[in-house]
Scaffold this active site. Structure first.
Site, PDB file in Angstrom:
ATOM      1  N   ASP A   1       2.647   2.469  -4.343  1.00  0.00           N
ATOM      2  CA  ASP A   1       1.713   1.772  -3.462  1.00  0.00           C
ATOM      3  C   ASP A   1       0.513   1.256  -4.254  1.00  0.00           C
ATOM      4  O   ASP A   1      -0.158   2.031  -4.941  1.00  0.00           O
ATOM      5  CB  ASP A   1       1.244   2.719  -2.349  1.00  0.00           C
ATOM      6  CG  ASP A   1       0.590   1.963  -1.203  1.00  0.00           C
ATOM      7  OD1 ASP A   1       0.938   0.785  -0.982  1.00  0.00           O
ATOM      8  OD2 ASP A   1      -0.264   2.555  -0.523  1.00  0.00           O
TER       9      ASP A   1
ATOM     10  N   HIS B   1     -10.163  -5.507   0.939  1.00  0.00           N
ATOM     11  CA  HIS B   1      -9.958  -4.129   1.398  1.00  0.00           C
ATOM     12  C   HIS B   1     -10.684  -3.143   0.478  1.00  0.00           C
ATOM     13  O   HIS B   1     -11.396  -2.247   0.932  1.00  0.00           O
ATOM     14  CB  HIS B   1      -8.466  -3.811   1.448  1.00  0.00           C
ATOM     15  CG  HIS B   1      -8.156  -2.372   1.725  1.00  0.00           C
ATOM     16  ND1 HIS B   1      -8.396  -1.780   2.937  1.00  0.00           N
ATOM     17  CD2 HIS B   1      -7.637  -1.393   0.923  1.00  0.00           C
ATOM     18  CE1 HIS B   1      -8.026  -0.500   2.892  1.00  0.00           C
ATOM     19  NE2 HIS B   1      -7.573  -0.238   1.680  1.00  0.00           N
TER      20      HIS B   1
ATOM     21  N   GLU C   1      -1.942   1.283   7.790  1.00  0.00           N
ATOM     22  CA  GLU C   1      -2.389   0.252   6.852  1.00  0.00           C
ATOM     23  C   GLU C   1      -1.373  -0.875   6.876  1.00  0.00           C
ATOM     24  O   GLU C   1      -0.178  -0.646   6.668  1.00  0.00           O
ATOM     25  CB  GLU C   1      -2.523   0.815   5.431  1.00  0.00           C
ATOM     26  CG  GLU C   1      -3.671   1.814   5.293  1.00  0.00           C
ATOM     27  CD  GLU C   1      -3.925   2.256   3.852  1.00  0.00           C
ATOM     28  OE1 GLU C   1      -3.025   2.106   3.001  1.00  0.00           O
ATOM     29  OE2 GLU C   1      -5.033   2.756   3.594  1.00  0.00           O
TER      30      GLU C   1
ATOM     31  N   GLU D   1       0.566  -3.607   5.290  1.00  0.00           N
ATOM     32  CA  GLU D   1       0.887  -3.991   3.919  1.00  0.00           C
ATOM     33  C   GLU D   1       2.140  -4.864   3.893  1.00  0.00           C
ATOM     34  O   GLU D   1       2.948  -4.837   4.813  1.00  0.00           O
ATOM     35  CB  GLU D   1       1.129  -2.743   3.037  1.00  0.00           C
ATOM     36  CG  GLU D   1      -0.056  -1.794   3.020  1.00  0.00           C
ATOM     37  CD  GLU D   1       0.004  -0.761   1.900  1.00  0.00           C
ATOM     38  OE1 GLU D   1       0.770  -0.953   0.927  1.00  0.00           O
ATOM     39  OE2 GLU D   1      -0.723   0.252   2.012  1.00  0.00           O
TER      40      GLU D   1
ATOM     41  N   ASP E   1       1.617   1.879   5.759  1.00  0.00           N
ATOM     42  CA  ASP E   1       1.304   3.083   4.988  1.00  0.00           C
ATOM     43  C   ASP E   1       0.432   3.986   5.867  1.00  0.00           C
ATOM     44  O   ASP E   1      -0.795   3.997   5.754  1.00  0.00           O
ATOM     45  CB  ASP E   1       0.576   2.669   3.705  1.00  0.00           C
ATOM     46  CG  ASP E   1       0.095   3.851   2.888  1.00  0.00           C
ATOM     47  OD1 ASP E   1       0.657   4.946   3.042  1.00  0.00           O
ATOM     48  OD2 ASP E   1      -0.861   3.670   2.097  1.00  0.00           O
TER      49      ASP E   1
ATOM     50  N   ARG F   1      -6.835  10.228   7.303  1.00  0.00           N
ATOM     51  CA  ARG F   1      -8.061  10.062   6.515  1.00  0.00           C
ATOM     52  C   ARG F   1      -8.792  11.372   6.259  1.00  0.00           C
ATOM     53  O   ARG F   1      -9.448  11.526   5.221  1.00  0.00           O
ATOM     54  CB  ARG F   1      -9.004   9.084   7.218  1.00  0.00           C
ATOM     55  CG  ARG F   1      -8.418   7.705   7.476  1.00  0.00           C
ATOM     56  CD  ARG F   1      -7.986   7.023   6.209  1.00  0.00           C
ATOM     57  NE  ARG F   1      -7.481   5.668   6.473  1.00  0.00           N
ATOM     58  CZ  ARG F   1      -6.875   4.928   5.553  1.00  0.00           C
ATOM     59  NH1 ARG F   1      -6.686   5.398   4.315  1.00  0.00           N
ATOM     60  NH2 ARG F   1      -6.436   3.727   5.852  1.00  0.00           N
TER      61      ARG F   1
ATOM     62  N   GLN G   1      -6.895  13.126   3.591  1.00  0.00           N
ATOM     63  CA  GLN G   1      -7.084  12.349   2.362  1.00  0.00           C
ATOM     64  C   GLN G   1      -8.427  12.649   1.693  1.00  0.00           C
ATOM     65  O   GLN G   1      -8.502  12.857   0.481  1.00  0.00           O
ATOM     66  CB  GLN G   1      -6.991  10.860   2.705  1.00  0.00           C
ATOM     67  CG  GLN G   1      -7.047   9.912   1.506  1.00  0.00           C
ATOM     68  CD  GLN G   1      -6.884   8.446   1.927  1.00  0.00           C
ATOM     69  OE1 GLN G   1      -6.694   8.132   3.098  1.00  0.00           O
ATOM     70  NE2 GLN G   1      -6.953   7.549   0.966  1.00  0.00           N
TER      71      GLN G   1
ATOM     72  N   LYS H   1      -0.610  10.787   2.874  1.00  0.00           N
ATOM     73  CA  LYS H   1       0.154   9.550   2.989  1.00  0.00           C
ATOM     74  C   LYS H   1       1.656   9.739   2.922  1.00  0.00           C
ATOM     75  O   LYS H   1       2.402   8.858   3.338  1.00  0.00           O
ATOM     76  CB  LYS H   1      -0.297   8.556   1.904  1.00  0.00           C
ATOM     77  CG  LYS H   1      -1.647   7.923   2.222  1.00  0.00           C
ATOM     78  CD  LYS H   1      -2.158   7.113   1.052  1.00  0.00           C
ATOM     79  CE  LYS H   1      -3.457   6.404   1.396  1.00  0.00           C
ATOM     80  NZ  LYS H   1      -3.274   5.179   2.200  1.00  0.00           N
TER      81      LYS H   1
ATOM     82  N   THR I   1       6.045   6.463   5.949  1.00  0.00           N
ATOM     83  CA  THR I   1       5.762   5.061   5.622  1.00  0.00           C
ATOM     84  C   THR I   1       6.829   4.259   6.344  1.00  0.00           C
ATOM     85  O   THR I   1       8.014   4.564   6.203  1.00  0.00           O
ATOM     86  CB  THR I   1       5.889   4.812   4.096  1.00  0.00           C
ATOM     87  OG1 THR I   1       5.017   5.708   3.411  1.00  0.00           O
ATOM     88  CG2 THR I   1       5.552   3.379   3.737  1.00  0.00           C
TER      89      THR I   1
ATOM     90  N   GLU J   1     -11.335   0.608   8.101  1.00  0.00           N
ATOM     91  CA  GLU J   1     -12.219  -0.557   7.960  1.00  0.00           C
ATOM     92  C   GLU J   1     -12.721  -1.052   9.310  1.00  0.00           C
ATOM     93  O   GLU J   1     -13.906  -1.376   9.459  1.00  0.00           O
ATOM     94  CB  GLU J   1     -11.468  -1.714   7.295  1.00  0.00           C
ATOM     95  CG  GLU J   1     -11.290  -1.607   5.812  1.00  0.00           C
ATOM     96  CD  GLU J   1     -10.435  -2.753   5.299  1.00  0.00           C
ATOM     97  OE1 GLU J   1     -10.958  -3.869   5.154  1.00  0.00           O
ATOM     98  OE2 GLU J   1      -9.233  -2.546   5.062  1.00  0.00           O
TER      99      GLU J   1
HETATM  100 CA    CA Z   1      -1.880   1.903   1.103  1.00  0.00          CA
END
Ligand code: CA
Length: 300
Positions: free
Chosen positions: A7, A14, A78, A80, A112, A116, A119, A132, A136, A248
Protein backbone atom coordinates in the site's frame (compact mmCIF):
# COMPACT_ATOMS: atom_id res chain seq x y z
CA UNK A 1 -5.44 -14.99 -6.52
CA UNK A 2 -3.74 -12.10 -4.78
CA UNK A 3 0.00 -12.33 -4.47
CA UNK A 4 1.74 -9.80 -2.30
CA UNK A 5 -0.04 -6.58 -1.41
CA UNK A 6 1.71 -3.23 -0.98
CA UNK A 7 0.00 0.00 0.00
CA UNK A 8 1.39 3.36 -1.14
CA UNK A 9 0.64 6.93 -0.03
CA UNK A 10 0.78 8.68 -3.39
CA UNK A 11 -1.66 11.58 -2.99
CA UNK A 12 0.16 14.68 -1.83
CA UNK A 13 -3.18 16.25 -0.90
CA UNK A 14 -4.01 13.29 1.37
CA UNK A 15 -0.51 13.29 2.88
CA UNK A 16 -0.75 17.03 3.51
CA UNK A 17 -4.25 16.91 5.00
CA UNK A 18 -3.38 14.02 7.32
CA UNK A 19 0.04 15.45 8.17
CA UNK A 20 -1.58 18.73 9.14
CA UNK A 21 -3.73 16.97 11.76
CA UNK A 22 -0.59 15.80 13.57
CA UNK A 23 2.05 18.39 12.54
CA UNK A 24 0.22 21.64 11.68
CA UNK A 25 3.41 23.54 10.85
CA UNK A 26 5.18 20.82 8.95
CA UNK A 27 2.62 18.48 7.37
CA UNK A 28 4.80 16.80 4.73
CA UNK A 29 7.77 14.74 5.89
CA UNK A 30 11.04 15.43 4.01
CA UNK A 31 11.07 12.08 2.17
CA UNK A 32 7.63 12.61 0.62
CA UNK A 33 8.66 14.41 -2.56
CA UNK A 34 11.60 12.05 -3.18
CA UNK A 35 10.07 8.59 -2.87
CA UNK A 36 6.63 6.99 -3.02
CA UNK A 37 6.18 6.02 0.64
CA UNK A 38 4.67 2.55 1.17
CA UNK A 39 4.38 -0.40 3.55
CA UNK A 40 3.85 -4.11 2.99
CA UNK A 41 0.20 -5.02 3.45
CA UNK A 42 -1.49 -8.35 4.07
CA UNK A 43 -2.76 -10.40 1.10
CA UNK A 44 -4.74 -12.99 3.08
CA UNK A 45 -7.41 -10.48 4.14
CA UNK A 46 -8.00 -8.87 0.74
CA UNK A 47 -11.75 -9.35 0.15
CA UNK A 48 -13.94 -9.05 -2.90
CA UNK A 49 -16.75 -6.50 -3.28
CA UNK A 50 -19.76 -7.25 -1.09
CA UNK A 51 -17.95 -9.19 1.65
CA UNK A 52 -18.98 -8.03 5.11
CA UNK A 53 -16.34 -6.44 7.28
CA UNK A 54 -16.27 -7.31 10.96
CA UNK A 55 -15.38 -4.43 13.26
CA UNK A 56 -11.92 -5.32 14.55
CA UNK A 57 -10.82 -5.41 18.17
CA UNK A 58 -7.41 -4.20 19.13
CA UNK A 59 -5.25 -2.36 21.61
CA UNK A 60 -6.49 1.17 22.10
CA UNK A 61 -4.77 3.78 24.21
CA UNK A 62 -7.12 6.36 25.67
CA UNK A 63 -6.43 8.82 28.52
CA UNK A 64 -5.46 6.04 30.93
CA UNK A 65 -1.76 5.06 30.83
CA UNK A 66 -2.67 1.41 30.17
CA UNK A 67 -4.24 0.52 26.82
CA UNK A 68 -7.41 -1.57 26.58
CA UNK A 69 -8.28 -4.41 24.19
CA UNK A 70 -11.64 -3.41 22.70
CA UNK A 71 -13.60 -2.96 19.45
CA UNK A 72 -12.33 0.01 17.45
CA UNK A 73 -14.31 3.21 17.89
CA UNK A 74 -12.60 4.91 14.95
CA UNK A 75 -13.32 2.63 12.01
CA UNK A 76 -12.57 4.34 8.68
CA UNK A 77 -12.33 3.58 4.97
CA UNK A 78 -9.81 4.84 2.42
CA UNK A 79 -10.71 5.36 -1.26
CA UNK A 80 -7.86 3.95 -3.31
CA UNK A 81 -7.11 2.71 -6.78
CA UNK A 82 -5.67 -0.82 -6.85
CA UNK A 83 -3.05 -1.78 -9.43
CA UNK A 84 -2.56 -5.37 -10.60
CA UNK A 85 0.98 -6.37 -11.50
CA UNK A 86 1.51 -8.49 -14.60
CA UNK A 87 4.91 -9.71 -15.72
CA UNK A 88 7.24 -9.09 -12.81
CA UNK A 89 11.00 -9.03 -12.33
CA UNK A 90 13.69 -11.38 -11.16
CA UNK A 91 15.00 -10.96 -7.64
CA UNK A 92 17.94 -8.58 -7.73
CA UNK A 93 17.02 -6.93 -11.05
CA UNK A 94 15.29 -3.54 -10.74
CA UNK A 95 12.69 -2.52 -13.32
CA UNK A 96 13.86 0.65 -15.11
CA UNK A 97 11.32 3.46 -15.04
CA UNK A 98 11.06 3.36 -18.86
CA UNK A 99 9.84 -0.26 -18.71
CA UNK A 100 7.80 -0.01 -15.54
CA UNK A 101 4.39 0.17 -17.21
CA UNK A 102 5.04 -3.12 -19.00
CA UNK A 103 4.51 -4.66 -15.57
CA UNK A 104 1.20 -2.90 -14.94
CA UNK A 105 -1.67 -5.16 -15.95
CA UNK A 106 -4.58 -3.03 -14.86
CA UNK A 107 -6.63 -1.25 -12.23
CA UNK A 108 -9.40 -1.89 -9.74
CA UNK A 109 -10.97 -0.10 -6.79
CA UNK A 110 -9.54 -0.71 -3.34
CA UNK A 111 -10.83 0.20 0.13
CA UNK A 112 -8.10 0.14 2.76
CA UNK A 113 -10.30 -0.19 5.89
CA UNK A 114 -8.48 1.41 8.80
CA UNK A 115 -8.96 1.48 12.58
CA UNK A 116 -7.55 4.88 13.53
CA UNK A 117 -7.43 4.35 17.29
CA UNK A 118 -5.55 1.05 16.93
CA UNK A 119 -3.31 2.68 14.32
CA UNK A 120 -2.28 5.64 16.45
CA UNK A 121 -1.14 3.37 19.31
CA UNK A 122 0.68 0.74 17.28
CA UNK A 123 2.23 2.52 14.28
CA UNK A 124 5.47 3.83 15.71
CA UNK A 125 8.14 2.96 14.78
CA UNK A 126 7.32 0.26 12.20
CA UNK A 127 4.13 1.57 10.56
CA UNK A 128 0.58 0.19 10.30
CA UNK A 129 -0.07 -3.44 11.27
CA UNK A 130 -3.33 -4.67 12.87
CA UNK A 131 -5.06 -1.32 12.23
CA UNK A 132 -5.20 -2.17 8.53
CA UNK A 133 -4.67 -5.88 7.95
CA UNK A 134 -8.10 -7.04 9.17
CA UNK A 135 -9.73 -6.27 5.80
CA UNK A 136 -9.06 -4.67 2.42
CA UNK A 137 -11.85 -4.74 -0.16
CA UNK A 138 -11.31 -4.72 -3.94
CA UNK A 139 -13.70 -4.49 -6.89
CA UNK A 140 -14.24 -7.74 -8.78
CA UNK A 141 -12.81 -6.94 -12.21
CA UNK A 142 -9.70 -5.46 -13.75
CA UNK A 143 -9.71 -2.44 -16.05
CA UNK A 144 -6.61 -2.92 -18.19
CA UNK A 145 -4.07 -0.16 -18.54
CA UNK A 146 -4.60 -0.34 -22.34
CA UNK A 147 -8.30 0.44 -21.93
CA UNK A 148 -7.36 3.66 -20.18
CA UNK A 149 -5.17 4.97 -23.03
CA UNK A 150 -7.62 7.79 -23.91
CA UNK A 151 -7.63 8.99 -20.31
CA UNK A 152 -3.93 9.54 -19.83
CA UNK A 153 -2.64 12.91 -18.78
CA UNK A 154 0.72 14.56 -18.13
CA UNK A 155 2.27 14.49 -14.69
CA UNK A 156 1.37 17.70 -12.87
CA UNK A 157 3.09 18.58 -9.64
CA UNK A 158 3.08 21.62 -7.40
CA UNK A 159 5.68 24.15 -8.57
CA UNK A 160 7.72 24.07 -5.37
CA UNK A 161 8.51 20.35 -5.47
CA UNK A 162 11.86 18.89 -6.56
CA UNK A 163 12.50 16.83 -9.69
CA UNK A 164 12.47 13.09 -8.99
CA UNK A 165 15.83 11.32 -8.92
CA UNK A 166 16.92 9.95 -12.33
CA UNK A 167 15.85 6.34 -11.61
CA UNK A 168 12.27 7.56 -10.97
CA UNK A 169 12.07 9.93 -13.91
CA UNK A 170 11.56 9.56 -17.64
CA UNK A 171 10.27 12.09 -20.14
CA UNK A 172 7.73 9.65 -21.43
CA UNK A 173 6.58 8.97 -17.90
CA UNK A 174 5.99 12.64 -17.31
CA UNK A 175 4.19 13.27 -20.61
CA UNK A 176 1.39 10.76 -20.33
CA UNK A 177 1.55 8.72 -17.19
CA UNK A 178 -1.21 10.11 -15.00
CA UNK A 179 -4.65 8.55 -15.36
CA UNK A 180 -7.79 10.70 -15.22
CA UNK A 181 -9.94 8.38 -13.13
CA UNK A 182 -12.69 9.95 -11.03
CA UNK A 183 -13.20 8.11 -7.73
CA UNK A 184 -16.16 8.43 -5.44
CA UNK A 185 -17.09 7.16 -1.98
CA UNK A 186 -20.63 6.88 -0.71
CA UNK A 187 -22.19 5.82 2.56
CA UNK A 188 -25.45 4.06 3.26
CA UNK A 189 -26.25 3.86 6.93
CA UNK A 190 -28.50 1.27 8.52
CA UNK A 191 -31.32 3.87 8.43
CA UNK A 192 -30.65 5.59 5.12
CA UNK A 193 -32.13 3.85 2.11
CA UNK A 194 -30.26 6.18 -0.28
CA UNK A 195 -26.49 6.22 -0.52
CA UNK A 196 -24.96 9.57 0.36
CA UNK A 197 -21.88 10.68 -1.61
CA UNK A 198 -19.06 11.52 0.78
CA UNK A 199 -16.31 12.52 -1.63
CA UNK A 200 -15.27 12.68 -5.26
CA UNK A 201 -11.67 13.18 -6.39
CA UNK A 202 -9.38 12.52 -9.35
CA UNK A 203 -6.59 9.96 -9.54
CA UNK A 204 -4.95 12.33 -12.04
CA UNK A 205 -3.66 14.50 -9.20
CA UNK A 206 -1.60 11.78 -7.55
CA UNK A 207 1.95 12.92 -6.87
CA UNK A 208 3.44 9.50 -7.69
CA UNK A 209 2.49 7.55 -10.82
CA UNK A 210 2.00 3.79 -11.16
CA UNK A 211 5.25 3.58 -13.17
CA UNK A 212 7.15 5.33 -10.41
CA UNK A 213 5.66 3.02 -7.77
CA UNK A 214 6.83 -0.03 -9.75
CA UNK A 215 10.29 1.43 -10.37
CA UNK A 216 10.68 2.40 -6.72
CA UNK A 217 9.38 -0.93 -5.37
CA UNK A 218 11.95 -2.85 -7.45
CA UNK A 219 14.77 -0.29 -7.17
CA UNK A 220 16.49 -2.35 -4.45
CA UNK A 221 16.05 -5.59 -6.39
CA UNK A 222 12.78 -6.63 -4.70
CA UNK A 223 10.87 -8.94 -7.04
CA UNK A 224 7.29 -8.32 -8.12
CA UNK A 225 5.21 -11.26 -9.31
CA UNK A 226 2.09 -11.56 -11.46
CA UNK A 227 -0.96 -11.13 -9.26
CA UNK A 228 0.64 -8.74 -6.81
CA UNK A 229 -1.57 -5.78 -5.91
CA UNK A 230 -0.59 -2.21 -5.13
CA UNK A 231 -2.88 0.23 -3.35
CA UNK A 232 -2.33 3.80 -4.49
CA UNK A 233 -2.96 5.38 -1.13
CA UNK A 234 -6.04 7.44 -0.36
CA UNK A 235 -7.09 9.48 -3.39
CA UNK A 236 -7.82 13.00 -2.15
CA UNK A 237 -7.78 16.48 -3.62
CA UNK A 238 -7.31 20.00 -2.27
CA UNK A 239 -10.94 20.85 -1.53
CA UNK A 240 -13.21 19.56 1.21
CA UNK A 241 -15.44 17.35 -0.94
CA UNK A 242 -12.33 15.62 -2.34
CA UNK A 243 -11.23 14.05 0.95
CA UNK A 244 -11.05 10.29 0.56
CA UNK A 245 -11.47 9.08 4.16
CA UNK A 246 -13.30 10.05 7.35
CA UNK A 247 -10.03 10.92 9.10
CA UNK A 248 -9.74 13.82 6.64
CA UNK A 249 -13.47 14.57 6.25
CA UNK A 250 -14.05 14.92 10.00
CA UNK A 251 -10.57 16.08 11.09
CA UNK A 252 -10.11 12.88 13.10
CA UNK A 253 -13.63 13.09 14.51
CA UNK A 254 -13.50 16.75 15.57
CA UNK A 255 -16.00 17.92 12.88
CA UNK A 256 -18.76 15.32 12.49
CA UNK A 257 -20.45 14.93 9.11
CA UNK A 258 -24.11 15.79 9.02
CA UNK A 259 -25.94 13.32 6.78
CA UNK A 260 -29.14 14.22 4.85
CA UNK A 261 -31.43 12.42 7.31
CA UNK A 262 -29.93 14.27 10.30
CA UNK A 263 -27.60 11.50 11.43
CA UNK A 264 -24.03 12.42 12.32
CA UNK A 265 -20.88 10.48 11.64
CA UNK A 266 -17.37 10.83 12.93
CA UNK A 267 -16.36 7.26 12.09
CA UNK A 268 -18.23 4.22 10.75
CA UNK A 269 -20.93 2.56 12.80
CA UNK A 270 -22.20 -1.01 12.66
CA UNK A 271 -24.49 -1.61 9.64
CA UNK A 272 -22.90 1.27 7.70
CA UNK A 273 -22.08 0.33 4.13
CA UNK A 274 -19.30 2.09 2.21
CA UNK A 275 -19.28 1.81 -1.58
CA UNK A 276 -16.56 3.05 -3.91
CA UNK A 277 -17.15 3.82 -7.58
CA UNK A 278 -14.82 5.09 -10.28
CA UNK A 279 -15.14 6.06 -13.91
CA UNK A 280 -13.28 7.64 -16.83
CA UNK A 281 -15.16 10.00 -19.11
CA UNK A 282 -14.09 12.01 -22.14
CA UNK A 283 -15.96 13.34 -25.18
CA UNK A 284 -15.69 10.99 -28.12
CA UNK A 285 -14.69 7.96 -26.04
CA UNK A 286 -16.61 5.23 -24.39
CA UNK A 287 -17.16 5.78 -20.69
CA UNK A 288 -15.35 3.24 -18.56
CA UNK A 289 -16.71 2.19 -15.18
CA UNK A 290 -14.80 0.26 -12.52
CA UNK A 291 -17.70 -1.64 -10.96
CA UNK A 292 -18.32 -1.38 -7.25
CA UNK A 293 -16.20 -1.95 -4.18
CA UNK A 294 -18.56 -2.24 -1.27
CA UNK A 295 -18.52 -3.50 2.29
CA UNK A 296 -20.92 -3.36 5.22
CA UNK A 297 -19.74 -3.22 8.82
CA UNK A 298 -20.93 -5.97 11.15
CA UNK A 299 -20.48 -5.79 14.94
CA UNK A 300 -17.26 -6.95 16.60
CA1 CA B 1 -4.02 3.28 2.62
Amino acid sequence: VIGDYTDFYASIDHATNVGRLFRPDNPLLPNYTYLPVAYHGRASSVLVDGTRVRRPRGQIKRADPTPVYAPTEMLDYEVEIGMWIGGGNELGVPVPIEQAEEHLFGFCLLNDWSARDIQSWEYQPLGPFLAKNFATTISPWVVTADALAPFRAPLRRPADTPASLPHLRSEENERSVAFAITVEASLRTGNLSEAHVLSRASFERMYWTPAQMIAHHTSNGCNLRPGDVFGSGTVSGPSEHERGCLLELTSRGADPLLLPDGERRTFLEDRDEVTLHAFCERDGFRRIGFGTCSGRIVPA
